[in-house]
Motif scaffolding. Structure first.
Motif, PDB file in Angstrom:
ATOM      1  N   GLU A   1      61.710  42.601  60.998  1.00  0.00           N
ATOM      2  CA  GLU A   1      62.991  42.715  60.300  1.00  0.00           C
ATOM      3  C   GLU A   1      64.124  43.136  61.238  1.00  0.00           C
ATOM      4  O   GLU A   1      65.275  42.764  61.033  1.00  0.00           O
ATOM      5  CB  GLU A   1      62.880  43.699  59.126  1.00  0.00           C
ATOM      6  CG  GLU A   1      62.711  45.171  59.494  1.00  0.00           C
ATOM      7  CD  GLU A   1      61.273  45.569  59.808  1.00  0.00           C
ATOM      8  OE1 GLU A   1      60.410  44.673  59.906  1.00  0.00           O
ATOM      9  OE2 GLU A   1      61.022  46.778  59.964  1.00  0.00           O
TER      10      GLU A   1
ATOM     11  N   GLU B   1      57.347  43.194  50.487  1.00  0.00           N
ATOM     12  CA  GLU B   1      57.831  44.370  51.217  1.00  0.00           C
ATOM     13  C   GLU B   1      58.824  44.007  52.302  1.00  0.00           C
ATOM     14  O   GLU B   1      59.713  44.793  52.630  1.00  0.00           O
ATOM     15  CB  GLU B   1      56.649  45.101  51.876  1.00  0.00           C
ATOM     16  CG  GLU B   1      55.907  45.998  50.920  1.00  0.00           C
ATOM     17  CD  GLU B   1      54.761  46.716  51.606  1.00  0.00           C
ATOM     18  OE1 GLU B   1      54.901  47.051  52.795  1.00  0.00           O
ATOM     19  OE2 GLU B   1      53.735  46.919  50.934  1.00  0.00           O
TER      20      GLU B   1
ATOM     21  N   PRO C   1      63.082  42.941  51.414  1.00  0.00           N
ATOM     22  CA  PRO C   1      64.105  44.003  51.360  1.00  0.00           C
ATOM     23  C   PRO C   1      64.471  44.549  52.746  1.00  0.00           C
ATOM     24  O   PRO C   1      65.619  44.924  52.984  1.00  0.00           O
ATOM     25  CB  PRO C   1      63.442  45.092  50.506  1.00  0.00           C
ATOM     26  CG  PRO C   1      62.422  44.367  49.686  1.00  0.00           C
ATOM     27  CD  PRO C   1      61.925  43.258  50.558  1.00  0.00           C
ATOM     28  N   LYS C   2      63.500  44.557  53.665  1.00  0.00           N
ATOM     29  CA  LYS C   2      63.807  45.007  55.032  1.00  0.00           C
ATOM     30  C   LYS C   2      64.677  43.982  55.755  1.00  0.00           C
ATOM     31  O   LYS C   2      65.576  44.342  56.516  1.00  0.00           O
ATOM     32  CB  LYS C   2      62.511  45.238  55.821  1.00  0.00           C
ATOM     33  CG  LYS C   2      61.676  46.395  55.305  1.00  0.00           C
ATOM     34  CD  LYS C   2      60.452  46.583  56.186  1.00  0.00           C
ATOM     35  CE  LYS C   2      59.502  47.631  55.610  1.00  0.00           C
ATOM     36  NZ  LYS C   2      58.242  47.682  56.375  1.00  0.00           N
TER      37      LYS C   2
ATOM     38  N   GLN D   1      66.806  42.181  54.282  1.00  0.00           N
ATOM     39  CA  GLN D   1      68.135  42.353  53.676  1.00  0.00           C
ATOM     40  C   GLN D   1      68.906  43.501  54.320  1.00  0.00           C
ATOM     41  O   GLN D   1      70.109  43.429  54.491  1.00  0.00           O
ATOM     42  CB  GLN D   1      67.999  42.623  52.171  1.00  0.00           C
ATOM     43  CG  GLN D   1      67.548  41.428  51.379  1.00  0.00           C
ATOM     44  CD  GLN D   1      67.375  41.780  49.910  1.00  0.00           C
ATOM     45  OE1 GLN D   1      66.269  41.990  49.431  1.00  0.00           O
ATOM     46  NE2 GLN D   1      68.484  41.878  49.196  1.00  0.00           N
ATOM     47  N   GLU D   2      68.175  44.572  54.648  1.00  0.00           N
ATOM     48  CA  GLU D   2      68.825  45.729  55.272  1.00  0.00           C
ATOM     49  C   GLU D   2      69.378  45.383  56.646  1.00  0.00           C
ATOM     50  O   GLU D   2      70.357  45.964  57.099  1.00  0.00           O
ATOM     51  CB  GLU D   2      67.825  46.890  55.418  1.00  0.00           C
ATOM     52  CG  GLU D   2      67.477  47.589  54.117  1.00  0.00           C
ATOM     53  CD  GLU D   2      68.705  48.196  53.437  1.00  0.00           C
ATOM     54  OE1 GLU D   2      69.596  48.701  54.155  1.00  0.00           O
ATOM     55  OE2 GLU D   2      68.779  48.132  52.192  1.00  0.00           O
TER      56      GLU D   2
ATOM     57  N   ARG E   1      72.006  39.580  50.740  1.00  0.00           N
ATOM     58  CA  ARG E   1      71.265  39.156  49.551  1.00  0.00           C
ATOM     59  C   ARG E   1      70.171  38.172  49.925  1.00  0.00           C
ATOM     60  O   ARG E   1      70.371  37.321  50.785  1.00  0.00           O
ATOM     61  CB  ARG E   1      72.206  38.476  48.556  1.00  0.00           C
ATOM     62  CG  ARG E   1      73.044  39.482  47.825  1.00  0.00           C
ATOM     63  CD  ARG E   1      73.764  38.876  46.639  1.00  0.00           C
ATOM     64  NE  ARG E   1      74.718  39.876  46.150  1.00  0.00           N
ATOM     65  CZ  ARG E   1      75.838  39.594  45.522  1.00  0.00           C
ATOM     66  NH1 ARG E   1      76.149  38.339  45.277  1.00  0.00           N
ATOM     67  NH2 ARG E   1      76.639  40.552  45.120  1.00  0.00           N
ATOM     68  N   TYR E   2      69.068  38.313  49.222  1.00  0.00           N
ATOM     69  CA  TYR E   2      68.020  37.303  49.332  1.00  0.00           C
ATOM     70  C   TYR E   2      68.292  36.246  48.269  1.00  0.00           C
ATOM     71  O   TYR E   2      68.463  36.568  47.087  1.00  0.00           O
ATOM     72  CB  TYR E   2      66.636  37.929  49.122  1.00  0.00           C
ATOM     73  CG  TYR E   2      65.572  36.869  49.001  1.00  0.00           C
ATOM     74  CD1 TYR E   2      65.310  36.008  50.071  1.00  0.00           C
ATOM     75  CD2 TYR E   2      64.874  36.679  47.812  1.00  0.00           C
ATOM     76  CE1 TYR E   2      64.368  35.000  49.956  1.00  0.00           C
ATOM     77  CE2 TYR E   2      63.923  35.677  47.695  1.00  0.00           C
ATOM     78  CZ  TYR E   2      63.677  34.836  48.762  1.00  0.00           C
ATOM     79  OH  TYR E   2      62.762  33.832  48.650  1.00  0.00           O
TER      80      TYR E   2
END
Ligand SMILES: [Zn+2]
Length: 461
Positions: free
Chosen positions: A74, A107, A110-111, A113-114, A450-451
């Motif tokens: 990520e 999991e 979201p990483k 996205q960050e 955003r995903y």
């Protein structure tokens, strides 16, 4: 209402329609107005475009990450999307490739996205029986409507990306499953039987070990063209829309045109390096890639394809392989394939395409935004119109910049375009209404990327 951003006096260049001189109003991440009147609403920030072109941001449909920091894949999203944003990228589709079940993405997304500066969707690569039988579940769970196949990866040769198993039977069944849920199949078309036989012979003979051209000559364009022809036939049979990634040859393009003429729903993507580099490139090993860069005849053929819509998309095939893996003092056979590239799509099209009279700006908008949005179901992107996501780039067609790994922001400290000056760059990149790049400076985002889930549904066949 006070707008968040107002771009005044822009030449608004949309795909599939003539350009128009207008003001573009942006509020809360959306385009709220494209106005040709003189009334200008108040805005927190006003940018005077001074008649320069404003295009939808680049949607890069072909991006790989996870090479610079493989243990924390990520993290690389931060550097590589900064690299992309410098070239006007405002969203991308990331290739996911694993032999495992894709559950781990719950999991990881979201990483991503960050870390990512811009929004993204994903393509899933299908390589195992478990994955093949999970297509409908993946589509539903991840909102993925595009699935990638490597063709004919039966043979676990050194360097092969896929284990035994992806044979023609797998491909045909895969297309059928993807078609059933209304998705699109992506293929890496490079006939492995032809390639591995030649490479085995060349290596045994110690032939051309230190030449980029050896990599090219041992994947002749017939290997690409033959696979496209076969994939086209399977796609026609199953009613599955087909997307050929990284088209590299004039012969491959002829096969795409032939499949289209036979009624196949087929799209081809090419990449900047297939337009600018040949097997004799001074970039040498750095330009090793799959499929290989070829000849000036292939460059010219692909430019023609971009102009006449034989090729509909530009992708970067970005892959920031660490310099130490590029094997610069070893043999070409062992060097890693791939390089950082997300930043280059647009300047190559502007400088070598628009600047040399091969393409107009509207065509650039189609290749970089209009078609990728349509093909991959990014329904609120790829055009400048009220209600659309505010993904934009303001261009300066006169601006000259010389590419250097000193400033390109990628985690890979080299560029196949090192020292090359392109004329025509974005000076402003706006992603979901936020300025993320201004005059070459990367600006921080106010929140995570955003995903992008994509709609899939059962399509009547
Ligand atoms: Zn790729």
């Amino acid at each position: 209402m006070k707008l968040d951003l107002l771009v005044v006096d822009a030449l608004v260049v949309n795909p599939f329609q003539p350009p128009v001189r207008a003001d573009v109003g942006i509020h809360e991440g959306r385009i709220v107005s494209v106005s040709t009147t003189v009334d200008r609403p108040p805005a927190r920030r006003t940018v005077d475009a001074q008649g320069r072109p404003l295009l939808p941001g680049v949607i890069d449909p072909h991006v790989h990450t996870g090479y610079v920091t493989p243990d924390q894949p990520e993290r690389e999203l931060a550097t590589e999307t900064a690299h992309g944003v410098l070239g006007g990228v405002t969203s991308f589709v990331k290739m996911e490739r694993s032999f495992d079940d894709y559950d781990y993405l719950d999991e990881l997304i979201p990483k991503y996205q960050e870390n990512s500066l811009v929004d993204f969707a994903i393509h899933l690569t299908l390589m195992t029986e478990e994955q093949l039988s999970s297509v409908a579940r993946y589509a539903d769970h991840f909102g993925v409507s595009s699935f990638k196949f490597f063709m004919g990866r039966r043979d676990p040769e050194p360097g092969s990306m896929v284990k035994r198993g992806v044979d023609d039977g797998y491909l045909l069944e895969g297309f059928d499953r993807v078609a059933e849920l209304g998705g699109t199949a992506l293929v890496h078309a490079e006939n492995q039987d032809i390639i591995w036989r030649m490479r085995r012979q060349w290596r045994e003979q110690g032939r051309g070990d230190d030449q980029l051209a050896s990599w090219s000559l041992t994947s002749p364009s017939i290997a690409e063209a033959e696979n496209i022809q076969r994939a086209g036939m399977f796609a026609r049979q199953t009613g599955c829309p087909l997307y050929v990634v990284h088209l590299s040859s004039a012969a491959g393009l002829a096969a795409v045109r032939d499949a289209a003429a036979r009624g196949t729903t087929i799209h081809a993507e090419t990449c900047a390096h297939y337009l600018t580099h040949t097997q004799d490139s001074e970039a040498g090993y750095l330009a090793k890639v799959n499929p290989p860069v070829r000849t000036s005849v292939d460059n010219d053929g692909l430019w023609q394809g971009l102009a006449d819509a034989g090729v509909t998309c530009m992708g970067s095939d970005h892959g920031a392989k660490p310099l130490e893996l590029k094997g610069l003092d070893g043999s070409i056979w062992d060097a890693a394939a791939g390089f950082p590239n997300m930043m280059h799509t647009l300047p190559v099209l502007l400088s070598e395409g628009v600047g040399k009279g091969r393409l107009d700006l509207r065509r650039v908008a189609e290749l970089t935004a209009g078609w990728p949005a349509r093909i991959f179901g990014l329904t609120d992107r790829g055009a400048i119109a009220p209600g659309m996501c505010a993904d934009l780039m303001l261009l300066d067609l006169e601006l000259e910049k010389t590419v250097s790994a000193q400033w390109h922001r990628s985690g890979a400290p080299y560029s196949i375009y090192e020292g090359v000056t392109f004329r025509g760059w974005p000076v402003l990149t706006v992603a979901r209404g936020e300025l993320v790049m201004e005059d070459g400076e990367i600006l921080p985002r106010s929140g995570p990327a955003r995903y992008l889930r994509r709609a899939v549904g059962t399509r009547g066949r």
